[in-house]
Design a protein around this motif. Structure first.
Motif, mmCIF file in Angstrom:
data_model
loop_
_atom_site.group_PDB
_atom_site.id
_atom_site.type_symbol
_atom_site.label_atom_id
_atom_site.label_comp_id
_atom_site.label_asym_id
_atom_site.label_seq_id
_atom_site.Cartn_x
_atom_site.Cartn_y
_atom_site.Cartn_z
ATOM 1 N N ALA A 21 0.813 -1.220 0.000
ATOM 2 C CA ALA A 21 0.000 0.000 0.000
ATOM 3 C C ALA A 21 0.842 1.264 0.000
ATOM 4 C CB ALA A 21 -0.950 0.008 1.196
ATOM 5 N N GLU A 22 1.974 1.247 0.697
ATOM 6 C CA GLU A 22 2.785 2.456 0.786
ATOM 7 C C GLU A 22 3.476 2.827 -0.522
ATOM 8 O OE1 GLU A 22 5.220 -0.999 2.460
ATOM 9 O OE2 GLU A 22 3.219 -0.218 2.818
ATOM 10 N N ASN A 23 3.452 1.945 -1.504
ATOM 11 C CA ASN A 23 4.065 2.244 -2.799
ATOM 12 C C ASN A 23 3.189 3.119 -3.692
ATOM 13 O OD1 ASN A 23 5.861 0.368 -1.767
ATOM 14 N ND2 ASN A 23 6.218 -0.599 -3.740
ATOM 15 N N ALA A 24 1.905 3.288 -3.342
ATOM 16 C CA ALA A 24 0.994 4.053 -4.201
ATOM 17 C C ALA A 24 0.006 4.848 -3.354
ATOM 18 C CB ALA A 24 0.228 3.124 -5.122
ATOM 19 N N HIS A 25 -0.394 5.996 -3.875
ATOM 20 C CA HIS A 25 -1.386 6.824 -3.186
ATOM 21 C C HIS A 25 -2.787 6.662 -3.774
ATOM 22 C CE1 HIS A 25 1.685 8.840 -0.896
ATOM 23 N NE2 HIS A 25 2.359 9.071 -2.009
ATOM 24 N N ASN A 26 -2.875 6.545 -5.123
ATOM 25 C CA ASN A 26 -4.188 6.562 -5.774
ATOM 26 C C ASN A 26 -4.511 5.354 -6.638
ATOM 27 O OD1 ASN A 26 -4.829 9.217 -4.814
ATOM 28 N ND2 ASN A 26 -3.349 9.987 -6.291
ATOM 29 N N SER A 27 -3.519 4.800 -7.323
ATOM 30 C CA SER A 27 -3.830 3.721 -8.257
ATOM 31 C C SER A 27 -2.591 2.909 -8.608
ATOM 32 C CB SER A 27 -4.426 4.292 -9.551
ATOM 33 O OG SER A 27 -3.459 5.089 -10.224
ATOM 34 N N LEU A 46 -7.222 -1.784 -3.741
ATOM 35 C CA LEU A 46 -6.649 -1.743 -2.399
ATOM 36 C C LEU A 46 -7.439 -2.682 -1.489
ATOM 37 C CD1 LEU A 46 -4.429 -0.462 -0.738
ATOM 38 C CD2 LEU A 46 -5.994 1.408 -0.207
ATOM 39 N N TRP A 53 -2.291 -3.442 -2.607
ATOM 40 C CA TRP A 53 -2.984 -3.340 -3.894
ATOM 41 C C TRP A 53 -2.897 -4.706 -4.551
ATOM 42 C CZ3 TRP A 53 -5.275 1.222 -5.421
ATOM 43 C CH2 TRP A 53 -4.928 2.374 -4.716
ATOM 44 N N VAL A 70 2.099 3.083 -11.529
ATOM 45 C CA VAL A 70 1.690 3.559 -10.212
ATOM 46 C C VAL A 70 1.286 5.029 -10.259
ATOM 47 C CG1 VAL A 70 2.436 3.844 -7.824
ATOM 48 C CG2 VAL A 70 3.240 1.880 -9.139
ATOM 49 N N ASP A 71 0.113 5.315 -9.717
ATOM 50 C CA ASP A 71 -0.410 6.680 -9.599
ATOM 51 C C ASP A 71 -0.436 7.433 -10.927
ATOM 52 O OD1 ASP A 71 -0.952 6.404 -6.888
ATOM 53 O OD2 ASP A 71 1.028 7.128 -6.282
#
Length: 100
Positions: A21-27, A46, A53, A70-71
């Motif tokens: 999860a910490e590798n991406a904020h939105n997608s 998520l 994710w 990512v994002d």
């Protein structure tokens, strides 16, 4: 992380792609030659269960190159991939080998 699970019918394998999860904020999308490098084909969701994710994709036996998008702005490789190869775009792609 990649998890593989043979399916009861046919020769396809369910491959679950997972990104912390910490590798991406939105997608996050998994993009590769199995989906013609279409970043909208396999969006990861998520997971509330473990906070990663994830997306399960059914793949026939073979060797596939892929990356995570990512994002909507950067590419990441899978550290636990079966292999990494150079792409024509001066970067490396992750490789997964699916066996029946």
């Amino acid at each position: 992380m990649i998890a593989r699970k043979p399916l009861a019918r046919g020769n396809k394998v369910s491959v679950t792609f997972s990104v912390p999860a910490e590798n991406a904020h939105n997608s996050v999308s998994v993009v590769g030659d199995f989906n013609e490098w279409d970043d909208s084909a396999h969006a990861l969701k998520l997971s509330k269960k473990d906070g990663a994710w994830k997306k399960a994709v059914q793949l026939a036996p073979g060797r596939y190159e892929f990356r995570y998008f990512v994002d909507g702005e950067r590419w990441e490789n899978e550290p636990e991939a079966d292999d990494h190869v150079w792409s024509p775009f001066f970067s490396q792609n992750s490789v997964i080998v699916v066996e029946a």
